[in-house]
Motif scaffolding. Structure first.
Motif, PDB file in Angstrom:
ATOM      1  N   SER A   4      23.422  21.359  -9.755  1.00  0.00           N
ATOM      2  CA  SER A   4      23.211  21.075  -8.416  1.00  0.00           C
ATOM      3  C   SER A   4      22.997  19.530  -8.308  1.00  0.00           C
ATOM      4  O   SER A   4      22.541  18.851  -9.266  1.00  0.00           O
ATOM      5  N   VAL A   5      23.516  19.101  -7.049  1.00  0.00           N
ATOM      6  CA  VAL A   5      23.089  17.581  -6.682  1.00  0.00           C
ATOM      7  C   VAL A   5      21.546  17.271  -6.992  1.00  0.00           C
ATOM      8  O   VAL A   5      21.167  16.210  -7.208  1.00  0.00           O
ATOM      9  N   TRP A  20      28.370  14.413  -9.220  1.00  0.00           N
ATOM     10  CA  TRP A  20      27.743  14.989  -7.936  1.00  0.00           C
ATOM     11  C   TRP A  20      28.040  13.892  -6.827  1.00  0.00           C
ATOM     12  O   TRP A  20      28.020  14.150  -5.684  1.00  0.00           O
ATOM     13  N   ARG A  23      31.192  14.757  -5.138  1.00  0.00           N
ATOM     14  CA  ARG A  23      31.039  15.958  -4.544  1.00  0.00           C
ATOM     15  C   ARG A  23      30.304  16.129  -3.243  1.00  0.00           C
ATOM     16  O   ARG A  23      30.906  16.641  -2.177  1.00  0.00           O
ATOM     17  N   SER A  24      29.065  15.397  -3.363  1.00  0.00           N
ATOM     18  CA  SER A  24      28.384  15.152  -2.084  1.00  0.00           C
ATOM     19  C   SER A  24      29.305  14.580  -0.960  1.00  0.00           C
ATOM     20  O   SER A  24      29.061  15.039   0.188  1.00  0.00           O
ATOM     21  N   CYS A  27      31.798  16.922   0.311  1.00  0.00           N
ATOM     22  CA  CYS A  27      31.072  17.921   0.974  1.00  0.00           C
ATOM     23  C   CYS A  27      30.562  17.173   2.633  1.00  0.00           C
ATOM     24  O   CYS A  27      30.912  18.127   3.581  1.00  0.00           O
ATOM     25  N   ILE A  73      27.859  21.378  -3.818  1.00  0.00           N
ATOM     26  CA  ILE A  73      26.919  20.515  -3.865  1.00  0.00           C
ATOM     27  C   ILE A  73      25.721  21.573  -4.620  1.00  0.00           C
ATOM     28  O   ILE A  73      24.766  21.160  -5.365  1.00  0.00           O
ATOM     29  N   GLY A 171      23.861  11.911  -1.630  1.00  0.00           N
ATOM     30  CA  GLY A 171      23.122  13.054  -2.574  1.00  0.00           C
ATOM     31  C   GLY A 171      21.914  13.426  -1.735  1.00  0.00           C
ATOM     32  O   GLY A 171      21.685  14.619  -1.786  1.00  0.00           O
ATOM     33  N   ALA A 174      22.872  15.702   0.903  1.00  0.00           N
ATOM     34  CA  ALA A 174      23.246  17.097   0.207  1.00  0.00           C
ATOM     35  C   ALA A 174      22.159  17.865  -0.158  1.00  0.00           C
ATOM     36  O   ALA A 174      22.239  19.207   0.170  1.00  0.00           O
ATOM     37  N   GLU A 177      21.205  19.610   2.829  1.00  0.00           N
ATOM     38  CA  GLU A 177      21.953  20.692   3.428  1.00  0.00           C
ATOM     39  C   GLU A 177      21.731  21.981   2.633  1.00  0.00           C
ATOM     40  O   GLU A 177      21.802  22.911   3.216  1.00  0.00           O
ATOM     41  N   SER A 178      21.425  21.731   1.480  1.00  0.00           N
ATOM     42  CA  SER A 178      21.089  22.795   0.591  1.00  0.00           C
ATOM     43  C   SER A 178      20.027  23.881   1.053  1.00  0.00           C
ATOM     44  O   SER A 178      19.738  24.832   0.940  1.00  0.00           O
TER      45      SER A 178
END
Length: 401
Positions: A4-5, A20, A23-24, A27, A73, A171, A174, A177-178
């Motif tokens: 995960s990030v 990451w 990817r972040s 996202c 993420i 990051g 992100a 967000e998670s």
């Protein structure tokens, strides 16, 4: 690559060399798009009303899209959130307040963050491109005009620093967000809680399987074994009538008597195991049938059953408890009167059986009441016995429903 990030950020500078940050950023871009889609999707809700079909048609695709975005993420959280959304859709449940709050919160945070990210990426791009721009022109930054190559390279170095900071900030967003998804989408990541939830699901499945097997066994005993014994009894009766005084008739009469006794025992087992009245009509009619054959004065009063029926395992355990208590009252307690009281209160089913016998009943391991206490434990229920020598005896069951 880390899972995960958040885990990647904990590695420090090595985070910058992973996928990451990109990817972040991806996202974040998708979050901006979904933010616009959320604003557009709210319009028909406002215009057409909050109907079940419309809310299901709008909220479920949005939640599924956000789950797909979260896979960029934090795949583990996204998978659990997607499972929750799928289960809600399969059961045709409306989105909860937390689901709606997540969509609206993600729309606001994603939209604002996406705008800020576009602005930040534009600034970083201008700074990094400064050496190329200065070759043929100058760079006007308002309060600062750069015309020399040395100044341009200072801007480029500043752009690299800002790019690193942007990667870290994206990051961090992100991670936010998670955690927001974990909080509002009902996603649990604590391994102990996940294991507890798995065990609870397994226990429920085992209880359902036990009920199904019990119903199947009762049906087989009633529809096949009992019918064959009845047919055998009739055949032996005919043989007995054909040679009433002869040796064959006497042998048939003895066999006929044994078959009738076996039938009586089988009916008693079926009555105490899983009677059809309990399955088809509920606890109150089943107890009425049960006490009708008991040679005692039994007073039964059940309250709180006017609404939905009790869960099948709770009904079965209640029936078995009353049956066991009545058997003990007849065989051991020398009782004359038994009182059965049941009530549903505060999400609990309370059942008590009291007799005026000699007392002395105990919760012995491996015996009737002891086995009942263990089976009730599987339902998160409790069984208590108050039975001083000389009586009276009260057996009390409490079980959540």
């Amino acid at each position: 690559m880390t899972g995960s990030v958040a885990a990647a950020l904990r590695t420090g500078p090595r985070y910058l060399g992973t996928r990451w940050p990109w990817r972040s950023l991806a996202c974040l871009i998708v979050a901006g798009i979904l933010s616009c889609a959320t604003v557009i999707g709210i319009v028909p809700v406002v215009l057409l009303g909050l109907t079940r079909r419309l809310r299901t048609a709008l909220w479920e695709p949005m939640l599924r899209a956000h789950c797909a975005r979260l896979r960029m993420i934090d795949p583990s959280i996204a998978e659990r959130a997607d499972t929750e959304v799928r289960n809600s859709a399969d059961e045709q449940r409306l989105p909860t307040v937390r689901h709606v709050a997540y969509i609206l919160g993600a729309a606001v945070s994603g939209g604002v963050a996406a705008l800020l990210a576009v602005f930040a990426v534009t600034i970083v791009g201008m700074l990094l491109a400064a050496p190329l721009v200065i070759r043929d022109d100058y760079l006007d930054l308002g309060v600062w005009t750069v015309e020399t190559s040395s100044g341009a390279w200072v801007l480029a170095v500043s752009g690299v620093v800002f790019l690193v900071l942007l990667a870290v900030v994206v990051g961090g967003w992100a991670v936010f967000e998670s955690r927001l998804a974990r909080l509002l989408l009902g996603v649990e990541t604590d391994p102990w809680r996940l294991e507890a939830a798995r065990l609870e699901t397994t226990r429920s499945a085992l209880l359902d399987a036990e009920g199904s097997e019990r119903a199947l066994l009762e049906s087989e005993l009633h529809d096949r074994v009992q019918h064959r014994l009845v047919a055998l009894s009739m055949s032996l009766g005919l043989a007995e009538a054909a040679d009433g005084d002869g040796p064959a008739g006497r042998l048939a009469a003895d066999a006929h008597r044994q078959v009738d006794e076996t039938l009586a025992e089988l009916r008693a087992v079926l009555l105490g195991y899983s009677p059809r009245a309990l399955i088809e009509r509920g606890l109150a009619p089943a107890l009425a049938d049960l006490v009708a054959d008991v040679p005692l004065d039994v007073d039964v009063r059940l309250d709180g059953l006017s609404g939905p029926r009790l869960p099948a395992p709770v009904e079965h355990m209640s029936y078995v408890l009353v049956s066991e208590a009545l058997t003990n009252a007849v065989r051991h307690a020398q009782a004359r009167h038994v009182t059965v009281r049941g009530d549903r209160a505060g999400g609990m089913w309370l059942l008590s059986v009291a007799d005026d016998g000699v007392g002395g009943a105990q919760l012995s391991v491996g015996r009737g009441l002891g086995r009942l206490r263990g089976r009730l434990g599987a339902l998160d229920g409790t069984l208590t016995v108050t039975s001083p020598v000389g009586g009276p005896t009260t057996i009390r069951m409490e079980c959540p429903v």
